[in-house]
Scaffold this motif. Structure first.
Motif, PDB file in Angstrom:
ATOM      1  N   LEU A  27       0.795  -1.182  -0.093  1.00  0.00           N
ATOM      2  CA  LEU A  27       0.088  -0.222  -0.086  1.00  0.00           C
ATOM      3  C   LEU A  27       1.280   1.218  -0.071  1.00  0.00           C
ATOM      4  N   ASP A  63       2.126   1.782  -3.598  1.00  0.00           N
ATOM      5  CA  ASP A  63       0.981   2.244  -4.228  1.00  0.00           C
ATOM      6  C   ASP A  63       0.926   3.595  -3.737  1.00  0.00           C
ATOM      7  N   VAL A  64       0.940   4.185  -2.770  1.00  0.00           N
ATOM      8  CA  VAL A  64       0.631   5.469  -2.535  1.00  0.00           C
ATOM      9  C   VAL A  64       1.809   6.520  -3.049  1.00  0.00           C
ATOM     10  N   ARG A 121       3.508   5.746  -5.472  1.00  0.00           N
ATOM     11  CA  ARG A 121       3.443   5.945  -7.091  1.00  0.00           C
ATOM     12  C   ARG A 121       2.373   6.606  -7.381  1.00  0.00           C
TER      13      ARG A 121
END
Lengths: 201, 201
Positions: free
Chosen positions: A187, A190-191, A193
DNA sequence: GTCTATATTAGGATAGAC
DNA sequence: GTCTATCCTAATATAGAC
């Protein structure tokens, strides 16, 4: 299984809670219903004890809130301190901070959730808000510096960028659940990116 | 100046409110203090009338909430409907939706703020939550489709991407203030850039 | 459209026994 | 560490006059 650090000799019978256990349940209820909508009776009912029993553990309802908020703020402040200490340039500090903040939000999800919903309705809430504003200002300064270094695009206001980044991060508390399908480390990736590289293919 | 649609003949003296004016003040107070922390007395005090006067305009405190939530939900649903109707591919629909959602959040800031804080503590809140979940699911479907079209990067889960995008958008209610230094249209541009292109230079 | 009561319930908190 | 009993205040809501 996960956190049983205290040397408390694991209670058995139904009744018999310690401060930590009360805090745990209280924070969960506060998040489910909202702090103001949760009465001491609700909490007592959830634990299966009377209201009086709770006042043995905490002086007041707001004292419970105070402990939880302090924990959330300490976590965020530590993440910020760590990020600043481990890197010399603002760009690296910002990346470390984003990763660290996601870490705190996932690890202390319930307490950070509580913090993010505080409106300043009492002394306890107001002092938490002050402390949070200090944190926000330190973060904004790092984003500004990262923009000056050329890491953040120049066509967006640094203050707005700060709010957008942390808006995305803070929104995690609305849906992330520990033990759920989403891995905290993935996560964080993801954040990072999403905020810096964008979600476009 | 902005919204005086009703044929109400603009009241003069101090006392004398209509439904809309009461609603306006109520929603502002609910946001400042939280719905549960705001008593009917608080609201009466703010308006300079007694509690009884308020019950002339609304049957109950929750009836005020109901009207405000309906307005927020209607706005978001309209933005979604418009986005879907105006574009055939999911990628374009998603872009239009982001822009439309930012528009609704800035235009109806106070009511959407209220919606985003609802926890489901009453029938009114629960039905608002149900309606919001429906909205969220329709949005998630569009994001999935946009990813299938190749617009959204494949290395992130569509559900996570949806939550991150709308986490950023929804966080606007925490700081955006109409009439403030940030222009709504520029803000929509910023959010589009931040979510799809990223904040990196 | 607002007011002065007033009913009624729930909320936070305490005293003191077990 | 929990219980019963109790205090006191504030909250939502209603009745009925102006």
């Amino acid at each position: 299984m996960t956190a049983e650090d205290t040397a408390a000799p694991a209670r058995r019978g139904r009744p018999g809670y310690d401060r930590q256990q009360v805090l745990e349940v209280a924070v969960r209820l506060f998040n489910e219903q909202g702090y103001d909508a949760t009465s001491v009776s609700d909490l007592a009912g959830e634990l299966g004890v009377t209201k009086s029993a709770l006042y043995h553990h905490f002086d007041s309802k707001s004292a419970i809130l105070e402990v939880a908020l302090d924990d959330a703020l300490s976590g965020l402040e530590s993440a910020l301190d760590d990020a600043v200490r481990s890197h010399s340039d603002a760009s690296a500090q910002l990346r470390a901070l984003v990763r660290g903040a996601v870490g705190v939000l996932t690890a202390r999800q319930s307490r950070v959730t509580l913090l993010l919903r505080v409106r300043g309705n009492s002394d306890v809430e107001q002092s938490a808000l002050r402390r949070r504003r200090e944190f926000d200002q330190r973060v904004a300064a790092i984003v500004r510096a990262a923009q000056a270094e050329g890491m953040i695009r120049a066509d967006i206001d640094a203050a707005v960028a700060t709010r957008l980044i942390f808006g995305m991060i803070n929104s995690l508390v609305e849906w992330y659940r520990p033990g759920g399908p989403v891995d905290p480390d993935e996560l964080a990736d993801d954040v990072l990116r999403a905020t810096f590289d964008g979600l476009q293919a």
